[in-house]
Design a protein around this motif. Sequence first.
Motif, short mmCIF file in Angstrom:
data_model
loop_
_atom_site.label_atom_id
_atom_site.label_comp_id
_atom_site.label_asym_id
_atom_site.label_seq_id
_atom_site.Cartn_x
_atom_site.Cartn_y
_atom_site.Cartn_z
N SER A 119 0.82 -1.22 0.00
CA SER A 119 0.00 0.00 0.00
C SER A 119 0.85 1.27 0.00
N SER A 120 2.00 1.25 0.68
CA SER A 120 2.84 2.46 0.71
C SER A 120 3.41 2.76 -0.67
N LEU A 121 3.78 1.72 -1.42
CA LEU A 121 4.29 1.92 -2.78
C LEU A 121 3.19 2.40 -3.71
N LEU A 122 2.00 1.85 -3.57
CA LEU A 122 0.90 2.26 -4.43
C LEU A 122 0.47 3.69 -4.15
N ARG A 123 0.56 4.11 -2.89
CA ARG A 123 0.25 5.51 -2.58
C ARG A 123 1.22 6.46 -3.27
N ALA A 124 2.45 6.00 -3.49
CA ALA A 124 3.46 6.84 -4.13
C ALA A 124 3.16 7.13 -5.59
N VAL A 125 2.25 6.36 -6.21
CA VAL A 125 1.87 6.61 -7.61
C VAL A 125 0.38 6.94 -7.73
N HIS A 126 -0.25 7.22 -6.61
CA HIS A 126 -1.71 7.43 -6.61
C HIS A 126 -2.03 8.91 -6.84
N ALA A 164 3.76 7.15 -14.10
CA ALA A 164 4.42 6.66 -12.89
C ALA A 164 4.32 5.14 -12.85
N ASN A 165 5.41 4.50 -12.45
CA ASN A 165 5.45 3.05 -12.34
C ASN A 165 5.97 2.65 -10.97
N ALA A 166 5.21 1.80 -10.29
CA ALA A 166 5.69 1.19 -9.05
C ALA A 166 6.09 -0.25 -9.37
N PHE A 167 7.33 -0.60 -9.07
CA PHE A 167 7.84 -1.94 -9.33
C PHE A 167 7.96 -2.70 -8.01
N ILE A 168 7.25 -3.82 -7.91
CA ILE A 168 7.34 -4.66 -6.71
C ILE A 168 7.88 -6.01 -7.16
N GLU A 187 10.25 -1.49 5.47
CA GLU A 187 10.59 -1.72 6.88
C GLU A 187 11.48 -2.93 7.08
N ASP A 188 11.42 -3.88 6.14
CA ASP A 188 12.23 -5.09 6.25
C ASP A 188 13.57 -4.97 5.52
N GLY A 189 13.87 -3.76 5.02
CA GLY A 189 15.13 -3.54 4.33
C GLY A 189 15.11 -3.96 2.87
N GLN A 190 13.95 -4.36 2.35
CA GLN A 190 13.86 -4.77 0.95
C GLN A 190 13.76 -3.52 0.05
N ILE A 191 14.32 -3.65 -1.15
CA ILE A 191 14.38 -2.52 -2.08
C ILE A 191 13.31 -2.64 -3.15
N CYS A 192 12.57 -1.55 -3.37
CA CYS A 192 11.62 -1.43 -4.48
C CYS A 192 11.89 -0.12 -5.20
N PHE A 193 11.29 0.03 -6.37
CA PHE A 193 11.52 1.24 -7.15
C PHE A 193 10.20 1.84 -7.62
N VAL A 194 10.17 3.16 -7.62
CA VAL A 194 9.08 3.91 -8.23
C VAL A 194 9.71 4.85 -9.25
N GLU A 195 9.18 4.85 -10.46
CA GLU A 195 9.76 5.67 -11.51
C GLU A 195 8.70 6.57 -12.12
N TYR A 196 9.07 7.83 -12.31
CA TYR A 196 8.21 8.81 -12.97
C TYR A 196 8.86 9.23 -14.28
N TYR A 197 8.08 9.25 -15.35
CA TYR A 197 8.51 9.80 -16.64
C TYR A 197 7.69 11.06 -16.90
N CYS A 198 8.36 12.10 -17.38
CA CYS A 198 7.67 13.36 -17.63
C CYS A 198 8.19 13.98 -18.93
N CYS A 199 7.27 14.44 -19.76
CA CYS A 199 7.69 15.10 -21.01
C CYS A 199 8.04 16.55 -20.72
N PRO A 200 8.98 17.13 -21.47
CA PRO A 200 9.37 18.53 -21.24
C PRO A 200 8.28 19.48 -21.66
#
Length: 281
Positions: free
Chosen positions: A27-34, A60-64, A259-272
């Motif tokens: 849920s915390s990752l999904l909120r980051a792209v909501h 925006a992309n959340a990668f789990i 919280e468990d030290g695991q790494i995930c990524f959120v990526e945003y792409y934006c046009c100029p």
Amino acid sequence: MPLSAPPPASGERYLLSASLDNARHLSSLLRAVHFQDHATCFATASGLRVTVEDAKCIQANAFIQAEIFQEFSVQEESVMFRINLSVLLDCLTIFGTSSLPGTSTALRMCYRGYGYPLMLFLEEGRVVTVCKINTQEPEELLDFDFCSTKVVNKIILQSEGLREAFAELDMTSEVLQITMSPDKPYFRLSTFGNAGSAHLDYPRDSDLMEAFHCNQTQTNRYKISLLKPSTKALALSCKVSIRTDAQGFLSLQYMIRNEDGQICFVEYYCCPDENITEAEL
């Protein structure tokens, strides 16, 4: 451990099934792209990608990764569906956004296939809630084609540096101007708001700079209204990779440690919004 989901009534298998001991990791990752109500979910054996777009200008992309889940199974090469992200987040946090110390909400997520709902089985304190969320036909997504061979400039910053910048710059400005250069000012953020112009420079040897790979001078402007949603991911992240291609398209990739030290990524792409020539500077 997460509870087991019952098999489909007809005996057909689930195309996607996944379990998490702590639903808050998702849920915390999904909120980051909501920043829009709907999202497209794309599952492969390597994990789950959740994509949100707006006005064909920002994505925006959340990668789990599959390793984040205690169990992650995809029965086809890929499984794709569209879903109401607001409803999904409401369901994931049905027991509240903050659990009591030592407790967490276990999650089992199942999807039977096209036309079927996404099923969530949530358990906390021996209380089980079952949610069924209707899925929709996925829409065609933008392809920013941001492969590494097309990247012109790339820097990696500690996130605290960018958080401080967003706090200091004048957000009444309509645009954020980003300059990346192999020479001074190296990396500059500029705004043009009610209080006038503001510039923030980062030298290439700054303690906040973890990597600096700039091949040519680029100055581009991006609508702040498009970049603001990415501050949700920035707040969770520890590092951010900032990349541009030859056309000035921007990639902000946030590395987030749960919280468990695991790494995930959120990526945003934006046009100029505008390409700025040297004559205009």
